[in-house]
Design an enzyme around this catalytic site. Structure first.
Site, mmCIF file in Angstrom:
data_model
loop_
_atom_site.group_PDB
_atom_site.id
_atom_site.type_symbol
_atom_site.label_atom_id
_atom_site.label_comp_id
_atom_site.label_asym_id
_atom_site.label_seq_id
_atom_site.Cartn_x
_atom_site.Cartn_y
_atom_site.Cartn_z
ATOM 1 N N GLY A 1 2.008 1.975 10.425
ATOM 2 C CA GLY A 1 3.794 3.458 10.452
ATOM 3 C C GLY A 1 3.783 3.703 12.045
ATOM 4 O O GLY A 1 4.611 5.256 12.020
ATOM 5 N N GLU B 1 -5.769 -5.251 10.532
ATOM 6 C CA GLU B 1 -4.675 -4.292 10.540
ATOM 7 C C GLU B 1 -4.924 -2.999 11.470
ATOM 8 O O GLU B 1 -5.441 -1.855 12.245
ATOM 9 C CB GLU B 1 -4.802 -2.948 9.483
ATOM 10 C CG GLU B 1 -4.548 -3.583 8.701
ATOM 11 C CD GLU B 1 -3.991 -2.554 7.329
ATOM 12 O OE1 GLU B 1 -3.097 -3.291 6.912
ATOM 13 O OE2 GLU B 1 -4.342 -1.149 7.248
ATOM 14 N N LYS C 1 0.380 4.256 -0.472
ATOM 15 C CA LYS C 1 -0.268 5.596 0.355
ATOM 16 C C LYS C 1 0.027 6.493 -0.615
ATOM 17 O O LYS C 1 -0.100 6.630 -1.626
ATOM 18 C CB LYS C 1 0.337 5.612 1.800
ATOM 19 C CG LYS C 1 -0.178 4.385 2.387
ATOM 20 C CD LYS C 1 -0.213 4.303 3.815
ATOM 21 C CE LYS C 1 0.436 3.325 4.521
ATOM 22 N NZ LYS C 1 -0.150 3.890 6.592
ATOM 23 N N GLU D 1 -6.551 5.164 7.608
ATOM 24 C CA GLU D 1 -6.149 6.153 7.205
ATOM 25 C C GLU D 1 -7.636 6.090 6.761
ATOM 26 O O GLU D 1 -8.066 8.097 7.012
ATOM 27 C CB GLU D 1 -5.460 6.041 6.529
ATOM 28 C CG GLU D 1 -4.203 6.173 7.218
ATOM 29 C CD GLU D 1 -2.556 5.933 6.349
ATOM 30 O OE1 GLU D 1 -2.723 5.676 5.381
ATOM 31 O OE2 GLU D 1 -2.464 4.956 7.253
ATOM 32 N N HIS E 1 -9.412 1.246 4.718
ATOM 33 C CA HIS E 1 -8.382 1.478 5.269
ATOM 34 C C HIS E 1 -8.368 2.508 6.706
ATOM 35 O O HIS E 1 -9.467 3.818 6.253
ATOM 36 C CB HIS E 1 -6.802 2.387 4.251
ATOM 37 C CG HIS E 1 -5.712 1.956 5.036
ATOM 38 N ND1 HIS E 1 -5.130 3.067 5.824
ATOM 39 C CD2 HIS E 1 -5.119 1.271 4.806
ATOM 40 C CE1 HIS E 1 -4.192 2.853 6.076
ATOM 41 N NE2 HIS E 1 -4.331 1.788 5.380
ATOM 42 N N SER F 1 3.364 -2.233 10.717
ATOM 43 C CA SER F 1 4.596 -2.548 10.978
ATOM 44 C C SER F 1 5.276 -3.857 10.246
ATOM 45 O O SER F 1 5.608 -4.365 11.136
ATOM 46 C CB SER F 1 4.786 -1.819 11.648
ATOM 47 O OG SER F 1 4.244 -0.661 12.457
ATOM 48 N N ASN G 1 0.971 -1.041 -0.006
ATOM 49 C CA ASN G 1 0.073 0.068 -0.026
ATOM 50 C C ASN G 1 1.005 0.892 0.364
ATOM 51 O O ASN G 1 1.409 1.961 1.077
ATOM 52 C CB ASN G 1 -1.120 -0.216 1.150
ATOM 53 C CG ASN G 1 -1.717 1.682 1.590
ATOM 54 O OD1 ASN G 1 -1.641 1.550 0.023
ATOM 55 N ND2 ASN G 1 -2.415 1.643 2.995
HETATM 56 C C1 PEP Z 1 -0.636 0.123 5.845
HETATM 57 O O1 PEP Z 1 -0.699 1.147 5.750
HETATM 58 O O2 PEP Z 1 -1.837 -0.429 5.765
HETATM 59 C C2 PEP Z 1 0.501 -0.244 6.785
HETATM 60 C C3 PEP Z 1 0.258 -1.450 6.765
HETATM 61 O O3 PEP Z 1 1.309 0.607 6.478
HETATM 62 P P1 PEP Z 1 3.032 0.309 7.577
HETATM 63 O O4 PEP Z 1 3.387 -0.972 7.325
HETATM 64 O O5 PEP Z 1 3.356 1.186 7.147
HETATM 65 O O6 PEP Z 1 2.730 0.076 9.066
#
Ligand code: PEP
Length: 250
Positions: free
Chosen positions: A172, A166, A11, A96, A94, A212, A9
């Protein structure tokens, strides 16, 4: 048997020139992958990404889709528009989007329907915030997100629908759920699918972990029985890191 899937992803990162460079760098490193490899990119990068991924095993996805065919929805994108670009996957709900752009389980549900109608594979994100986790609400939140977000979908839809668990506090932040915790929580999501939909759906639905996930923890996470893959944010922006995760079983 559920085929593992590793999806990036991006973003709001990468220009078209950077997209060409990154996809071209990833492609030779993931060519022998045993899992499905997907990269979800900003709308403006889709065409470039598709061209750069042509003839490779990398599939390209978008990061959202609106439920209406067209109309007064400034800043949104329709399934027809994405269809012309031949995307195969689309991220929906997501955290976000939920956190900053008012996405709800109801809008997630409508977006998933639009994605399925266009024959895309939706990657539907669910997960609890830190406060929800600390107040013991994780299962309540996931139960609501899964039942409301996926309300009305039938067995055949789950051949396409992918769920990404998630935990919001892990996105992040560098904090990852332990492999055991992630496995147990994904097991809970599967239990919800069995109870609210059907046992066969719980068995076939691919459920990814995201938050992460990186070169250090991917092997341990992917060794867990319930975890069918990963949704990768930060680490998907570096060719070597993303390829390492894709090749977690090598
Ligand atoms: C994501 O944006 O779906 C995500 C898992 O980000 P990160 O791996 O940076 O935590």
């Amino acid at each position: 048997m559920r085929k593992p899937l590793i999806a990036g992803n991006w973003k709001m990162n990468k220009t078209m020139a950077e997209t060409k460079e990154l996809i071209s760098a990833i492609a030779p490193k993931v060519k022998d992958a045993d899992c499905d490899v997907v990269v979800c990119v900003p709308y403006t990068d889709i065409q470039t990404a598709k061209r750069a991924a042509k003839g490779t095993n990398i599939k390209i996805g978008a990061e959202n889709v609106h439920w209406a065919q067209s109309g007064a929805f400034t800043g949104e994108i329709s399934a027809d528009m994405l269809k012309e670009l031949k995307v195969e996957y689309v991220i929906i709900g997501h955290s976000e989007r939920r956190q900053y752009f008012g996405e709800t389980d109801e809008t997630v549900n409508k977006r998933v329907q639009a994605a399925l109608d266009a024959k895309f594979k939706p990657i539907v994100c669910v997960g609890e915030t830190e406060e929800e986790r600390e107040s013991g609400m994780t299962e309540t939140v996931l139960l609501r997100q899964v039942t409301e977000g996926l309300k009305g979908f039938k067995s055949k839809d789950f051949d396409k629908i992918v769920i990404a668990y998630e935990p919001v506090w892990a996105i992040g932040t560098g904090k990852t759920a332990t492999a055991t915790d992630a496995n147990n929580t994904i097991g809970y999501i599967r239990h919800v699918l069995a109870k609210k939909f059907h046992r066969s759906i719980a068995e076939k639905a691919r459920i990814l972990y995201g938050g992460s996930m990186n070169v250090k923890n991917c092997k341990e996470l992917m060794a867990e029985e319930e975890i069918d893959g990963g949704l990768i944010g930060g680490a998907s922006l570096k060719a070597d890191d993303f390829a390492f995760i894709v090749n977690y079983d090598k």
